[in-house]
Design an enzyme around this catalytic site. Structure first.
Site, PDB file in Angstrom:
ATOM      1  N   ARG A 182      -0.984  -9.476  13.019  1.00  0.00           N
ATOM      2  CA  ARG A 182      -1.427  -8.351  12.226  1.00  0.00           C
ATOM      3  C   ARG A 182      -2.401  -8.827  11.128  1.00  0.00           C
ATOM      4  O   ARG A 182      -3.425  -8.239  10.924  1.00  0.00           O
ATOM      5  CB  ARG A 182      -0.411  -7.460  11.717  1.00  0.00           C
ATOM      6  CG  ARG A 182       0.369  -6.817  12.843  1.00  0.00           C
ATOM      7  CD  ARG A 182       1.325  -5.940  12.435  1.00  0.00           C
ATOM      8  NE  ARG A 182       1.128  -4.840  11.825  1.00  0.00           N
ATOM      9  CZ  ARG A 182       2.066  -4.358  10.940  1.00  0.00           C
ATOM     10  NH1 ARG A 182       3.216  -5.009  10.770  1.00  0.00           N
ATOM     11  NH2 ARG A 182       1.746  -3.377  10.091  1.00  0.00           N
ATOM     12  N   ARG A 219      11.845  -2.620  12.892  1.00  0.00           N
ATOM     13  CA  ARG A 219      10.557  -1.906  13.914  1.00  0.00           C
ATOM     14  C   ARG A 219      10.242  -3.194  14.653  1.00  0.00           C
ATOM     15  O   ARG A 219      10.149  -4.464  14.368  1.00  0.00           O
ATOM     16  CB  ARG A 219       9.475  -1.599  12.733  1.00  0.00           C
ATOM     17  CG  ARG A 219       9.313  -0.303  12.414  1.00  0.00           C
ATOM     18  CD  ARG A 219       8.352  -0.041  11.346  1.00  0.00           C
ATOM     19  NE  ARG A 219       7.133  -0.954  11.267  1.00  0.00           N
ATOM     20  CZ  ARG A 219       6.264  -0.729  10.402  1.00  0.00           C
ATOM     21  NH1 ARG A 219       6.628   0.032   9.445  1.00  0.00           N
ATOM     22  NH2 ARG A 219       5.015  -1.153  10.311  1.00  0.00           N
ATOM     23  N   ARG A 250      13.150 -10.727   4.604  1.00  0.00           N
ATOM     24  CA  ARG A 250      13.457  -9.346   4.623  1.00  0.00           C
ATOM     25  C   ARG A 250      13.956  -8.989   6.297  1.00  0.00           C
ATOM     26  O   ARG A 250      15.124  -8.390   6.350  1.00  0.00           O
ATOM     27  CB  ARG A 250      12.123  -8.216   4.547  1.00  0.00           C
ATOM     28  CG  ARG A 250      12.801  -6.638   4.517  1.00  0.00           C
ATOM     29  CD  ARG A 250      11.381  -5.881   4.374  1.00  0.00           C
ATOM     30  NE  ARG A 250      10.753  -5.765   5.444  1.00  0.00           N
ATOM     31  CZ  ARG A 250       9.451  -5.401   5.495  1.00  0.00           C
ATOM     32  NH1 ARG A 250       8.771  -5.217   4.218  1.00  0.00           N
ATOM     33  NH2 ARG A 250       8.737  -5.190   6.544  1.00  0.00           N
ATOM     34  N   LYS A 293       0.772  -1.326   0.020  1.00  0.00           N
ATOM     35  CA  LYS A 293      -0.144  -0.173  -0.115  1.00  0.00           C
ATOM     36  C   LYS A 293       1.014   1.239  -0.184  1.00  0.00           C
ATOM     37  O   LYS A 293       0.475   2.217  -0.818  1.00  0.00           O
ATOM     38  CB  LYS A 293      -0.810  -0.021   1.158  1.00  0.00           C
ATOM     39  CG  LYS A 293      -1.904  -1.380   1.174  1.00  0.00           C
ATOM     40  CD  LYS A 293      -3.023  -0.862   2.425  1.00  0.00           C
ATOM     41  CE  LYS A 293      -2.239  -0.765   3.703  1.00  0.00           C
ATOM     42  NZ  LYS A 293      -1.768  -2.153   4.126  1.00  0.00           N
ATOM     43  N   ARG A 299      -9.632   0.950   9.305  1.00  0.00           N
ATOM     44  CA  ARG A 299      -9.077  -0.420   9.501  1.00  0.00           C
ATOM     45  C   ARG A 299     -10.449  -1.299   9.940  1.00  0.00           C
ATOM     46  O   ARG A 299     -10.253  -2.647  10.372  1.00  0.00           O
ATOM     47  CB  ARG A 299      -8.080  -0.406  10.379  1.00  0.00           C
ATOM     48  CG  ARG A 299      -6.819  -0.780   9.702  1.00  0.00           C
ATOM     49  CD  ARG A 299      -5.610  -0.899  10.660  1.00  0.00           C
ATOM     50  NE  ARG A 299      -4.560  -1.656  10.372  1.00  0.00           N
ATOM     51  CZ  ARG A 299      -3.250  -1.181  10.053  1.00  0.00           C
ATOM     52  NH1 ARG A 299      -3.335   0.394   9.558  1.00  0.00           N
ATOM     53  NH2 ARG A 299      -2.208  -1.645   9.870  1.00  0.00           N
TER      54      ARG A 299
END
Ligand code: AMP
Length: 271
Positions: free
Chosen positions: A150, A139, A127, A13, A88
Site C-alpha cells: 500500500r 483487518r 500494532r 488521517k 488517491r
C-alpha cells in the site's frame, strides 16, 4: 468547509479527520470506510472491491468517483466535508475538481501529512503483534506485507497529487510524525487564516449591521416629519383638519415678541 487529507496509510488521517469533524461540524468521508461497508453489506460494489482491497491494491477510479459523487450530494455534506483516502490518483483528483465545479463548490485546502515510511512500518508491526497477542481480529490488509504494497501504491499513484494541489496553490504540508495534538494545532493554524479571510461567512451582529444609505435618508426624513408634527400647535392641527389657514399673531414668533404681546394684552385689559 471542504478539505482533503492526504497521506499514506497509517499517517493518522482518520484521527485528524475526526477532530476536524468535531471542530468544523462537517462530515468525514472515507472511501476506505465506505468500501468496507459495501463489502460487509455484500453490495455489487463490495463484491467487486473485496479481493482488490485484500491485496492492498486500488479499486478502479470510476467506482470510487461514483461513490463520492453520490455522497457529497447528501444533505449532511452540505455544510462541508473532509475527504480521507480520496482522491488517491491524479484522475480521481481531476474527477473531484469537475464534481465540485459542476456544483459551484470549491476546496478550502488540501492538508498533506508527511511521514517517514520506515517508522510507519515499525508502528504497524508493533500494532499487529499487540493485537495478535490480545487475540483480536485483524483487518485483511492490516499486516506489514500488505502495508508495504500500500505504501508503494501511495508513492507511485497518490504522492503526485501533492504536485497537482501545489500547482493550484491549495497544498499545505504538516509534519505527520509529530504528536497528535501538535498535528492538530498545525492544521488549525492553516485553517484559521482562511476562516478570517472570509468575514462574509459570519452573520453580522444586529448592532453592527448598517442600513443602506437610501434607507437611512428615508428613516431620517420620517423622523423629521413626526418631530415637526409633534411641535405643531393645536391651532395648526385644527387648521390641517379644517383646511383653514391659521396665522400666529404678529410678534409671537420669538420670546421677546411674546413678552411684548402679553404686556399689550395686560394694558388693554387695564383700560
Ligand atoms: P483506506 O482505509 O483508505 O486505507 O482504504 C482501504 C482500501 O480501500 C485501499 O487499500 C484500497 O483498496 C481501497 N480504497 C480506498 N479509497 C480508495 C480510493 N480513493 N481509490 C481506490 N481505492 C481505494
Amino acid at each position: 468547509m471542504r478539505l482533503i487529507l492526504l497521506g499514506p496509510p497509517g499517517a493518522g488521517k482518520g484521527t485528524q479527520a475526526q477532530r476536524l469533524v468535531q471542530q468544523q461540524r462537517i462530515v468525514h468521508l472515507s472511501t476506505g470506510d465506505m468500501l468496507r461497508a459495501a463489502v460487509a453489506a455484500g453490495t455489487p460494489v463490495g463484491l467487486r472491491a473485496k479481493a482488490i482491497m485484500d491485496r492492498g491494491e486500488l479499486v478502479p477510479d470510476e467506482v470510487v468517483v461514483a461513490i463520492i459523487a453520490d455522497r457529497i450530494d447528501q444533505p449532511d455534506a452540505k455544510r462541508g466535508f473532509v475527504l480521507d483516502g480520496f482522491p488517491r490518483t491524479v484522475p480521481q483528483a481531476k474527477a473531484l475538481d469537475r464534481l465540485l465545479a459542476e456544483r459551484g463548490l470549491k476546496l478550502d485546502g488540501v492538508i498533506e501529512l508527511k511521514v517517514d515510511e520506515g517508522i510507519l512500518l515499525k508502528r504497524i508491526e508493533t500494532r499487529v503483534a499487540e493485537m495478535t497477542a490480545r487475540g483480536e481480529k485483524l483487518r485483511a490488509d492490516d499486516n506489514p506485507e500488505v502495508l508495504k504494497g500500500r505504501l508503494a501504491a501511495y508513492r507511485v499513484q497518490t504522492a503526485p497529487l501533492a504536485d497537482h494541489y501545489a500547482s493550484l496553490g491549495q497544498l499545505k504540508s504538516v509534519d505527520g510524525m509529530a504528536p497528535i495534538d501538535a498535528v492538530t494545532a498545525a492544521i488549525d493554524a492553516f485553517l484559521s487564516p482562511a476562516a478570517k479571510a472570509k468575514p462574509t461567512a459570519r452573520k453580522p451582529s444586529r448592532a453592527k449591521a448598517k442600513k443602506p444609505k437610501a434607507k437611512v435618508a428615508k428613516a431620517r426624513a420620517g423622523q423629521a416629519r413626526s418631530r415637526g408634527r409633534r411641535r405643531l400647535p393645536a391651532a395648526g392641527a385644527k387648521a390641517r383638519k379644517t383646511g383653514r389657514k391659521v396665522s400666529r399673531p404678529a410678534g409671537a414668533k420669538n420670546k421677546a415678541g411674546q413678552r411684548k404681546l402679553r404686556s399689550r394684552r395686560r394694558l388693554t385689559k387695564a383700560r
